[in-house]
Write an enzyme that holds these catalytic residues in place. Sequence first.
Site, PDB file in Angstrom:
ATOM      1  N   GLY A  46      42.593 -85.013 -21.512  1.00  0.00           N
ATOM      2  CA  GLY A  46      42.937 -85.855 -20.368  1.00  0.00           C
ATOM      3  C   GLY A  46      43.187 -83.945 -19.106  1.00  0.00           C
ATOM      4  O   GLY A  46      43.280 -82.712 -19.526  1.00  0.00           O
ATOM      5  N   GLN A  51      43.589 -80.433 -11.105  1.00  0.00           N
ATOM      6  CA  GLN A  51      43.917 -78.986 -11.525  1.00  0.00           C
ATOM      7  C   GLN A  51      42.142 -79.115 -11.503  1.00  0.00           C
ATOM      8  O   GLN A  51      42.251 -78.018 -11.081  1.00  0.00           O
ATOM      9  CB  GLN A  51      43.949 -79.753 -13.076  1.00  0.00           C
ATOM     10  CG  GLN A  51      45.396 -80.232 -13.622  1.00  0.00           C
ATOM     11  CD  GLN A  51      44.989 -80.581 -15.045  1.00  0.00           C
ATOM     12  OE1 GLN A  51      44.894 -81.940 -15.606  1.00  0.00           O
ATOM     13  NE2 GLN A  51      45.289 -79.741 -16.023  1.00  0.00           N
ATOM     14  N   CYS A  92      48.336 -77.920 -21.168  1.00  0.00           N
ATOM     15  CA  CYS A  92      47.892 -78.571 -20.353  1.00  0.00           C
ATOM     16  C   CYS A  92      46.834 -77.511 -20.087  1.00  0.00           C
ATOM     17  O   CYS A  92      47.344 -76.481 -20.497  1.00  0.00           O
ATOM     18  CB  CYS A  92      48.823 -78.576 -19.270  1.00  0.00           C
ATOM     19  SG  CYS A  92      48.304 -79.057 -17.533  1.00  0.00           S
ATOM     20  N   LEU A  93      45.657 -77.730 -19.194  1.00  0.00           N
ATOM     21  CA  LEU A  93      44.956 -77.418 -18.919  1.00  0.00           C
ATOM     22  C   LEU A  93      44.998 -76.726 -18.209  1.00  0.00           C
ATOM     23  O   LEU A  93      44.713 -74.875 -17.797  1.00  0.00           O
ATOM     24  CB  LEU A  93      43.404 -77.524 -18.779  1.00  0.00           C
ATOM     25  CG  LEU A  93      42.571 -78.375 -20.182  1.00  0.00           C
ATOM     26  CD1 LEU A  93      41.411 -79.372 -19.617  1.00  0.00           C
ATOM     27  CD2 LEU A  93      42.073 -77.522 -21.114  1.00  0.00           C
ATOM     28  N   HIS A 134      51.570 -87.332 -18.463  1.00  0.00           N
ATOM     29  CA  HIS A 134      51.772 -86.337 -17.757  1.00  0.00           C
ATOM     30  C   HIS A 134      50.275 -86.170 -16.909  1.00  0.00           C
ATOM     31  O   HIS A 134      50.350 -85.047 -16.249  1.00  0.00           O
ATOM     32  CB  HIS A 134      51.013 -84.989 -19.533  1.00  0.00           C
ATOM     33  CG  HIS A 134      50.861 -84.226 -18.927  1.00  0.00           C
ATOM     34  ND1 HIS A 134      50.696 -83.191 -19.294  1.00  0.00           N
ATOM     35  CD2 HIS A 134      49.140 -83.142 -18.165  1.00  0.00           C
ATOM     36  CE1 HIS A 134      50.020 -81.540 -19.366  1.00  0.00           C
ATOM     37  NE2 HIS A 134      49.219 -81.819 -18.643  1.00  0.00           N
ATOM     38  N   GLU A 135      49.853 -87.017 -17.107  1.00  0.00           N
ATOM     39  CA  GLU A 135      48.525 -86.695 -16.032  1.00  0.00           C
ATOM     40  C   GLU A 135      49.286 -87.122 -15.126  1.00  0.00           C
ATOM     41  O   GLU A 135      48.369 -87.562 -13.407  1.00  0.00           O
ATOM     42  CB  GLU A 135      46.989 -87.776 -16.513  1.00  0.00           C
ATOM     43  CG  GLU A 135      46.378 -87.140 -17.509  1.00  0.00           C
ATOM     44  CD  GLU A 135      45.958 -85.496 -17.901  1.00  0.00           C
ATOM     45  OE1 GLU A 135      45.743 -85.193 -16.714  1.00  0.00           O
ATOM     46  OE2 GLU A 135      45.727 -84.767 -18.712  1.00  0.00           O
ATOM     47  N   HIS A 138      51.003 -85.034 -12.764  1.00  0.00           N
ATOM     48  CA  HIS A 138      49.481 -83.910 -11.860  1.00  0.00           C
ATOM     49  C   HIS A 138      49.536 -84.431 -10.662  1.00  0.00           C
ATOM     50  O   HIS A 138      49.297 -83.692  -9.830  1.00  0.00           O
ATOM     51  CB  HIS A 138      48.176 -84.337 -12.844  1.00  0.00           C
ATOM     52  CG  HIS A 138      48.232 -82.895 -13.741  1.00  0.00           C
ATOM     53  ND1 HIS A 138      48.824 -81.370 -13.943  1.00  0.00           N
ATOM     54  CD2 HIS A 138      48.323 -83.136 -14.939  1.00  0.00           C
ATOM     55  CE1 HIS A 138      48.635 -81.238 -14.557  1.00  0.00           C
ATOM     56  NE2 HIS A 138      48.344 -81.685 -15.814  1.00  0.00           N
TER      57      HIS A 138
HETATM   58  C1  QAP Z   1      47.050 -83.086 -21.942  1.00  0.00           C
HETATM   59  O1  QAP Z   1      46.560 -81.133 -22.252  1.00  0.00           O
HETATM   60  C2  QAP Z   1      48.515 -83.998 -22.856  1.00  0.00           C
HETATM   61  O2  QAP Z   1      47.010 -74.765 -23.766  1.00  0.00           O
HETATM   62  C3  QAP Z   1      45.785 -82.741 -22.194  1.00  0.00           C
HETATM   63  O3  QAP Z   1      44.524 -72.737 -24.511  1.00  0.00           O
HETATM   64  C4  QAP Z   1      48.599 -82.214 -23.690  1.00  0.00           C
HETATM   65  O4  QAP Z   1      44.002 -81.124 -22.152  1.00  0.00           O
HETATM   66  C5  QAP Z   1      49.025 -85.042 -23.545  1.00  0.00           C
HETATM   67  C6  QAP Z   1      44.375 -77.167 -23.766  1.00  0.00           C
HETATM   68  C7  QAP Z   1      49.185 -83.180 -25.175  1.00  0.00           C
HETATM   69  C8  QAP Z   1      49.744 -84.955 -24.501  1.00  0.00           C
HETATM   70  C9  QAP Z   1      49.496 -84.100 -24.868  1.00  0.00           C
HETATM   71  C10 QAP Z   1      45.540 -76.623 -23.038  1.00  0.00           C
HETATM   72  C11 QAP Z   1      43.207 -76.240 -24.004  1.00  0.00           C
HETATM   73  C12 QAP Z   1      44.464 -78.616 -23.434  1.00  0.00           C
HETATM   74  C13 QAP Z   1      45.300 -74.649 -23.317  1.00  0.00           C
HETATM   75  C14 QAP Z   1      45.091 -80.854 -22.809  1.00  0.00           C
HETATM   76  C15 QAP Z   1      44.716 -74.721 -24.141  1.00  0.00           C
HETATM   77  C16 QAP Z   1      42.933 -74.955 -24.376  1.00  0.00           C
HETATM   78  C17 QAP Z   1      45.255 -78.997 -22.998  1.00  0.00           C
HETATM   79 CO    CO Z   2      47.860 -81.138 -17.708  1.00  0.00          CO
END
Ligand code: QAP
Ligand code: CO
Length: 168
Positions: A46, A51, A92-93, A134-135, A138
């Site tokens: 996501g 971001q 989270c990215l 979550h989004e 943001h």
């Molecule tokens: C949000 O998160 C989310 O730490 C999206 O080193 C996450 O795409 C919603 C990512 C979990 C619900 C559950 C995170 C990539 C990606 C990192 C992501 C990383 C590389 C996170």
């Molecule tokens: Co995020």
Amino acid sequence: MAILNILEFPDPRLRTIAKPVDTVDDALRQLIDDMFETMYEAPGIGLAATQINVHKRLVVMDLSEDRSEPRVFINPEFETLTDEVEQYQEGCLSVPGFYETVERPQKVRIKALDRDGQPFELIAEGLLAVCIQHECDHLNGKLFVDYLSTLKRDRIKKKLEKLHRQQA
Ligand code: QAP
Ligand code: CO
């Protein structure tokens, strides 16, 4: 298509409140495509426009294993449908390398516009419910680390600040 730079916590620009999208046109669809490319490359599930330092109410998501289910949410809004909450290990990215448990309502109704500007509604549970909340956070300048204790959040902040200094 382009890979866009992702802002990282504690960048203050992640605290910006995004503005509603007023027209869904080709320029917006170009931005959507760039956001998908950026999210897939990361890789992530996501990404909110906030971001990538674009302060429009726009989210892209793909929860599938094989990246075959791109979802776009323009001006997303959600309403909680239950008092039940669920814990999920979120990442989270914009907070790379850190995953922590967050508790959120388990079932929500989402209203948004699709990439043609058409309104749609859906009821979400499980990962989709977690991810849309979550989004949407943001777009309101909020991050999952805001749900953690000050101690945990400050530790993450210090570690990322150190990494950013080393990268500079
Ligand atoms: C949000 O998160 C989310 O730490 C999206 O080193 C996450 O795409 C919603 C990512 C979990 C619900 C559950 C995170 C990539 C990606 C990192 C992501 C990383 C590389 C996170
Ligand atoms: Co995020």
